[in-house]
Design a protein around this motif. Structure first.
Motif, PDB file in Angstrom:
ATOM      1  N   VAL A  69      12.557 -25.603  91.201  1.00  0.00           N
ATOM      2  CA  VAL A  69      13.892 -25.132  90.816  1.00  0.00           C
ATOM      3  C   VAL A  69      14.718 -26.368  90.473  1.00  0.00           C
ATOM      4  O   VAL A  69      14.970 -27.211  91.339  1.00  0.00           O
ATOM      5  CB  VAL A  69      14.568 -24.343  91.958  1.00  0.00           C
ATOM      6  N   HIS A  70      15.122 -26.487  89.220  1.00  0.00           N
ATOM      7  CA  HIS A  70      15.813 -27.683  88.741  1.00  0.00           C
ATOM      8  C   HIS A  70      17.282 -27.699  89.155  1.00  0.00           C
ATOM      9  O   HIS A  70      17.811 -26.736  89.718  1.00  0.00           O
ATOM     10  CB  HIS A  70      15.702 -27.787  87.218  1.00  0.00           C
ATOM     11  N   GLY A  71      17.946 -28.799  88.845  1.00  0.00           N
ATOM     12  CA  GLY A  71      19.337 -28.974  89.224  1.00  0.00           C
ATOM     13  C   GLY A  71      20.315 -28.805  88.073  1.00  0.00           C
ATOM     14  O   GLY A  71      20.005 -28.194  87.032  1.00  0.00           O
ATOM     15  N   TYR A  72      21.468 -29.385  88.253  1.00  0.00           N
ATOM     16  CA  TYR A  72      22.578 -29.320  87.295  1.00  0.00           C
ATOM     17  C   TYR A  72      22.254 -30.093  86.020  1.00  0.00           C
ATOM     18  O   TYR A  72      21.500 -31.059  86.022  1.00  0.00           O
ATOM     19  CB  TYR A  72      23.812 -29.900  88.001  1.00  0.00           C
ATOM     20  N   ALA A 122      20.394 -20.621  84.439  1.00  0.00           N
ATOM     21  CA  ALA A 122      21.048 -20.875  83.148  1.00  0.00           C
ATOM     22  C   ALA A 122      22.037 -22.042  83.206  1.00  0.00           C
ATOM     23  O   ALA A 122      23.243 -21.879  82.975  1.00  0.00           O
ATOM     24  CB  ALA A 122      21.747 -19.617  82.660  1.00  0.00           C
ATOM     25  N   SER A 123      21.530 -23.232  83.497  1.00  0.00           N
ATOM     26  CA  SER A 123      22.373 -24.428  83.434  1.00  0.00           C
ATOM     27  C   SER A 123      22.875 -24.628  82.013  1.00  0.00           C
ATOM     28  O   SER A 123      22.112 -24.499  81.049  1.00  0.00           O
ATOM     29  CB  SER A 123      21.578 -25.656  83.879  1.00  0.00           C
ATOM     30  N   ALA A 124      24.145 -24.969  81.891  1.00  0.00           N
ATOM     31  CA  ALA A 124      24.727 -25.202  80.564  1.00  0.00           C
ATOM     32  C   ALA A 124      24.236 -26.509  79.954  1.00  0.00           C
ATOM     33  O   ALA A 124      24.431 -26.746  78.761  1.00  0.00           O
ATOM     34  CB  ALA A 124      26.252 -25.220  80.652  1.00  0.00           C
ATOM     35  N   TYR A 168      30.201 -28.937  84.871  1.00  0.00           N
ATOM     36  CA  TYR A 168      29.725 -28.889  86.260  1.00  0.00           C
ATOM     37  C   TYR A 168      30.164 -27.598  86.947  1.00  0.00           C
ATOM     38  O   TYR A 168      29.376 -26.929  87.610  1.00  0.00           O
ATOM     39  CB  TYR A 168      30.255 -30.110  87.021  1.00  0.00           C
ATOM     40  N   THR A 169      31.427 -27.236  86.799  1.00  0.00           N
ATOM     41  CA  THR A 169      31.924 -26.036  87.469  1.00  0.00           C
ATOM     42  C   THR A 169      31.302 -24.761  86.894  1.00  0.00           C
ATOM     43  O   THR A 169      31.139 -23.769  87.605  1.00  0.00           O
ATOM     44  CB  THR A 169      33.457 -25.948  87.389  1.00  0.00           C
ATOM     45  N   VAL A 170      30.961 -24.796  85.596  1.00  0.00           N
ATOM     46  CA  VAL A 170      30.265 -23.654  84.994  1.00  0.00           C
ATOM     47  C   VAL A 170      28.902 -23.491  85.650  1.00  0.00           C
ATOM     48  O   VAL A 170      28.489 -22.387  86.028  1.00  0.00           O
ATOM     49  CB  VAL A 170      30.110 -23.854  83.471  1.00  0.00           C
ATOM     50  N   ALA A 208      29.545 -38.211  93.106  1.00  0.00           N
ATOM     51  CA  ALA A 208      30.551 -37.584  92.244  1.00  0.00           C
ATOM     52  C   ALA A 208      30.898 -36.187  92.746  1.00  0.00           C
ATOM     53  O   ALA A 208      32.057 -35.772  92.734  1.00  0.00           O
ATOM     54  CB  ALA A 208      30.032 -37.521  90.810  1.00  0.00           C
ATOM     55  N   SER A 209      29.873 -35.459  93.209  1.00  0.00           N
ATOM     56  CA  SER A 209      30.107 -34.114  93.726  1.00  0.00           C
ATOM     57  C   SER A 209      30.982 -34.163  94.979  1.00  0.00           C
ATOM     58  O   SER A 209      31.869 -33.324  95.165  1.00  0.00           O
ATOM     59  CB  SER A 209      28.768 -33.439  94.048  1.00  0.00           C
ATOM     60  N   LYS A 210      30.756 -35.154  95.843  1.00  0.00           N
ATOM     61  CA  LYS A 210      31.576 -35.305  97.041  1.00  0.00           C
ATOM     62  C   LYS A 210      33.032 -35.566  96.652  1.00  0.00           C
ATOM     63  O   LYS A 210      33.965 -35.037  97.275  1.00  0.00           O
ATOM     64  CB  LYS A 210      31.046 -36.454  97.891  1.00  0.00           C
ATOM     65  N   PHE A 211      33.239 -36.355  95.608  1.00  0.00           N
ATOM     66  CA  PHE A 211      34.592 -36.653  95.142  1.00  0.00           C
ATOM     67  C   PHE A 211      35.284 -35.366  94.684  1.00  0.00           C
ATOM     68  O   PHE A 211      36.465 -35.132  94.968  1.00  0.00           O
ATOM     69  CB  PHE A 211      34.544 -37.666  94.003  1.00  0.00           C
ATOM     70  N   VAL A 212      34.532 -34.501  93.979  1.00  0.00           N
ATOM     71  CA  VAL A 212      35.092 -33.251  93.470  1.00  0.00           C
ATOM     72  C   VAL A 212      35.420 -32.285  94.608  1.00  0.00           C
ATOM     73  O   VAL A 212      36.480 -31.653  94.621  1.00  0.00           O
ATOM     74  CB  VAL A 212      34.099 -32.580  92.486  1.00  0.00           C
ATOM     75  N   HIS A 213      34.526 -32.187  95.589  1.00  0.00           N
ATOM     76  CA  HIS A 213      34.675 -31.171  96.629  1.00  0.00           C
ATOM     77  C   HIS A 213      35.429 -31.648  97.862  1.00  0.00           C
ATOM     78  O   HIS A 213      35.931 -30.824  98.627  1.00  0.00           O
ATOM     79  CB  HIS A 213      33.300 -30.645  97.045  1.00  0.00           C
ATOM     80  N   GLY A 214      35.436 -32.957  98.098  1.00  0.00           N
ATOM     81  CA  GLY A 214      36.177 -33.475  99.243  1.00  0.00           C
ATOM     82  C   GLY A 214      35.416 -33.460 100.545  1.00  0.00           C
ATOM     83  O   GLY A 214      35.912 -33.938 101.574  1.00  0.00           O
TER      84      GLY A 214
END
Length: 439
Positions: free
Chosen positions: A211-214, A244-246, A252-254, A355-361
């Protein structure tokens, strides 16, 4: 005359009629038929020729204008000799016929291995080229087989080689690059039958689901699944679940919304693998954001009513999971003991996780360092010294030669516990024990 040559000649004879039916879609099929005829004339190994021919037939069966004609041909080919004339004269159309067993092949001259990747996806359909067969929009759950060629010479372990303009490589070379060669859609029943037959003929009756990632296309996900099968020397059959990764860094949020939407589809795919294809064990490798579909599915695994004789979950691998650490801990308690072993690879150098940690806190479950996730029932490995990039878009480290694939091989193929794997050493203390790579 062999059945393979007979089928090839029959398809060549049908060429003009198929051309009329398919119109603009016909040229790639016509060219491939001519290529197969040339390979037959050169005396190519019948098994390799049949593999390519079977995949061509599967793709033709997925083309509605040609389906009836090809179904009739396959029914005629499958009938006893004495009955063929009767079947043709009556003009009966049999149900879709799954071609002979689909299996990996190796070109001994070049070392190129061709891997069938059995896929499930909820991506919307694209065009008819392998690279764009599925796009980044959401669709319905569908199934099929992708054909991926993987070079085994001159390629580093874990490397997903592609043409590079700075190397003056302007087209894919199967002896250098991992290539998605074909994509063939299958109805669900035909998919199950094909996978079941292929698995029965395999050296090992286990399946591996990737199962792949973003930020990953279907093409790159299929290529990575094939490369994983080769580098892990996996003797069973390789499956891909491609959500269905864009495939766009700005979305990222999509992708976050889509991976949550995809969970039910992945659950259906996993249940199919466990209960319908004759597998012994089902292993899962999830990367980055793809871990969310897996862990949210495992949360419900104890409530499933699987039939007697269903496969067991073997190795569950969370590679650099992009999921809230606290949420991961909550869910891990719910699926404890559901698999033979569960492993978490974490890294303090994974740029995407930072980067994800920065976005989510909040810390991510795939982080190492002070935020390292240690949970009862899961082997946590601090892999900061090696490459955790599976489908390495924005997760890879230039110049990195060591890969977590070495350890995954010992985990999946050898079934070794962490204290039995050479690259690892114990770390932490009695209350918070984990593993790290030797320097």
């Amino acid at each position: 005359m062999s059945d393979t040559l007979r089928l090839l000649l029959a398809l060549l004879e049908l060429g003009p009629r198929l051309k009329d039916l398919l119109g603009d879609k016909w040229p790639p099929y016509g060219e491939e038929l001519q290529e197969l005829a040339g390979r037959a004339g050169d005396g190519e190994d019948p098994d390799k020729l049949r593999q390519s021919l079977d995949l061509l037939v599967v793709r033709l069966l997925a083309e509605p204008p040609a389906m009836e004609l090809v179904e009739r041909l396959m029914a005629d080919m499958a009938a006893p000799v004495a009955a063929r004339e009767t079947v043709t004269r009556r003009g009966r159309v049999s149900p879709p016929v799954v071609p002979d067993t689909v299996r990996p092949t190796t070109d001994e001259t070049t070392g190129v291995v061709t891997i069938p990747v059995f896929y499930g996806t909820d991506r919307a359909r694209g065009d008819d080229t392998p690279a764009h067969y599925f796009g980044g929009a959401r669709g319905t759950l569908s199934f099929g087989v992708a054909e991926v060629s993987v070079p085994t010479r001159g390629r580093d372990l874990g490397e997903l080689t592609s043409p590079s303009w700075w190397r003056l490589e302007f087209s894919a070379n199967p002896e250098k690059h991992v290539i998605l060669k074909t994509v063939a859609a299958l109805a669900r029943d035909a998919f199950v039958t094909s996978l079941k037959d292929s698995l029965a003929a395999a050296g090992e009756h286990d399946v591996l689901i990737f199962v792949h990632g973003y930020n990953v296309t279907f093409e790159d996900a299929a290529r990575r699944a094939g490369q994983l099968a080769v580098d892990l020397k996996f003797a069973g059959r390789t499956l891909l679940y491609s959500w269905a990764s864009a495939a766009d860094t700005k979305k990222y949020t999509v992708d976050e919304s889509t991976i949550d939407w995809s969970r039910d589809h992945f659950e259906a795919f996993l249940q199919l693998a466990l209960s319908e294809v004759g597998a012994g064990k089902v292993h899962i490798i999830a990367h980055s954001m793809g871990n969310r579909a897996v862990i949210n599915t495992l949360e419900r695994v104890t409530s499933w009513q699987l039939p007697a004789g269903a496969a067991k979950l073997g190795q569950i691998i969370f590679a650099a999971p992009d999921i809230d650490r606290d949420r991961f801990v909550q869910l891990a308690a719910k699926f404890k003991g559901c698999a033979a072993r569960v492993t978490l690879y974490a890294s303090s150098r994974d740029v995407a996780l930072l980067a994800s940690k920065f976005v989510h806190g909040y810390p991510r479950a795939g982080e190492a360092g002070d935020a390292l996730t240690v949970v009862d029932g899961i082997d946590t490995i601090d892999a900061s010294l090696v490459d955790t990039s599976l489908v390495g878009l924005h997760h890879s480290y230039f110049g990195e030669k060591r890969s977590i694939l070495n350890d995954m091989f010992n985990l999946i193929a050898q079934q070794l516990a962490p204290d039995q794997r050479f690259d690892l050493q114990a770390a932490g203390d009695a209350l918070r024990k984990y593993w790290s790579y030797r320097a």
